[in-house]
Scaffold this active site. Structure first.
Site, mmCIF file in Angstrom:
data_model
loop_
_atom_site.group_PDB
_atom_site.id
_atom_site.type_symbol
_atom_site.label_atom_id
_atom_site.label_comp_id
_atom_site.label_asym_id
_atom_site.label_seq_id
_atom_site.Cartn_x
_atom_site.Cartn_y
_atom_site.Cartn_z
ATOM 1 N N ASN A 141 -12.929 -1.094 -4.974
ATOM 2 C CA ASN A 141 -12.720 -1.492 -6.363
ATOM 3 C C ASN A 141 -13.872 -2.386 -6.814
ATOM 4 O O ASN A 141 -14.041 -3.484 -6.291
ATOM 5 C CB ASN A 141 -11.382 -2.230 -6.476
ATOM 6 C CG ASN A 141 -11.167 -2.852 -7.833
ATOM 7 O OD1 ASN A 141 -11.856 -2.551 -8.799
ATOM 8 N ND2 ASN A 141 -10.196 -3.741 -7.911
ATOM 9 N N CYS A 155 -6.485 -5.415 -7.516
ATOM 10 C CA CYS A 155 -6.247 -5.002 -6.132
ATOM 11 C C CYS A 155 -5.712 -6.155 -5.289
ATOM 12 O O CYS A 155 -5.145 -5.926 -4.221
ATOM 13 C CB CYS A 155 -7.495 -4.383 -5.523
ATOM 14 S SG CYS A 155 -8.951 -5.424 -5.569
ATOM 15 N N HIS A 156 -5.855 -7.390 -5.768
ATOM 16 C CA HIS A 156 -5.303 -8.533 -5.038
ATOM 17 C C HIS A 156 -3.776 -8.500 -5.009
ATOM 18 O O HIS A 156 -3.157 -9.168 -4.191
ATOM 19 C CB HIS A 156 -5.799 -9.858 -5.644
ATOM 20 C CG HIS A 156 -5.358 -10.106 -7.043
ATOM 21 N ND1 HIS A 156 -5.994 -9.520 -8.126
ATOM 22 C CD2 HIS A 156 -4.351 -10.849 -7.555
ATOM 23 C CE1 HIS A 156 -5.398 -9.910 -9.240
ATOM 24 N NE2 HIS A 156 -4.398 -10.716 -8.922
ATOM 25 N N GLU A 181 -0.913 -16.735 -9.674
ATOM 26 C CA GLU A 181 0.039 -15.901 -10.420
ATOM 27 C C GLU A 181 1.483 -16.198 -9.998
ATOM 28 O O GLU A 181 2.400 -15.484 -10.400
ATOM 29 C CB GLU A 181 -0.302 -14.425 -10.240
ATOM 30 C CG GLU A 181 -1.620 -14.046 -10.879
ATOM 31 C CD GLU A 181 -1.944 -12.560 -10.809
ATOM 32 O OE1 GLU A 181 -1.079 -11.757 -10.389
ATOM 33 O OE2 GLU A 181 -3.076 -12.190 -11.190
ATOM 34 N N TYR A 216 0.847 -1.199 0.000
ATOM 35 C CA TYR A 216 0.000 0.000 0.000
ATOM 36 C C TYR A 216 0.880 1.246 0.000
ATOM 37 O O TYR A 216 0.558 2.240 -0.641
ATOM 38 C CB TYR A 216 -0.938 0.002 1.215
ATOM 39 C CG TYR A 216 -2.060 -0.994 1.089
ATOM 40 C CD1 TYR A 216 -3.206 -0.688 0.376
ATOM 41 C CD2 TYR A 216 -1.969 -2.248 1.679
ATOM 42 C CE1 TYR A 216 -4.237 -1.604 0.250
ATOM 43 C CE2 TYR A 216 -2.994 -3.175 1.559
ATOM 44 C CZ TYR A 216 -4.122 -2.850 0.839
ATOM 45 O OH TYR A 216 -5.139 -3.755 0.710
#
Length: 157
Positions: A116, A124-125, A151, A93
């Protein structure tokens, strides 16, 4: 307004992905347990579903479907910046706040992230706590964890 659903991939924490759109683009993408409304699809939703299928098949790392999220000017800036975080990377952040211009934006960035409306496509993850820990995700930390593992992101647990 248009809405359709995609069956989530095997092993995903929720069974469906709900997608809504207007004439301009995708307006929301949420992970849900039930199909709550009748399907009323559109070409942009069909494009979104195709791109999501490619993502979950390991053939897509970015999205090009038109987006039309509704939010404040600051939220829109945060959401656009989130889209620059590459697949397989994470930001804190703090890094997101600094990218937007000030360390003082950390709390506001967190609030914008939590609002979001287009999860996954506006990634946003990929934002974690400054200590490397998973924190805050409106869809639930189980979904955030699943997406980051998918990912191939190394995270502290």
């Amino acid at each position: 307004m248009y809405q359709d659903y995609l069956d989530a991939p095997k092993g995903f924490p929720k069974p469906y992905i709900s997608i809504t759109a207007n004439e301009k683009g995708i307006t929301s993408l949420y992970f849900v347990n039930d199909k709550e409304v009748a399907v009323n699809s559109s070409p942009v939703i069909n494009q979104c579903i195709q791109q999501l299928k490619e993502y979950f098949a390991g053939k897509r790392t970015t999205f090009s479907v038109p987006l039309a999220p509704e939010g404040t000017e600051f939220q829109s800036r945060v959401w656009k910046t989130l889209q620059t975080i590459p697949y397989g990377e994470i930001w804190s952040y703090k890094k997101l706040a600094l990218t937007l211009g000030s360390i003082n934006y950390c709390r506001a960035v967190g609030m914008a992230n939590s609002r979001n409306p287009i999860s996954l496509i506006i990634p946003c993850h990929r934002v974690i706590g400054h200590n490397g820990k998973l924190v805050g995700y409106t869809g639930g930390l189980d979904i955030k964890r699943w997406l980051l593992h998918y990912e191939k992101v190394e995270i502290d647990e």
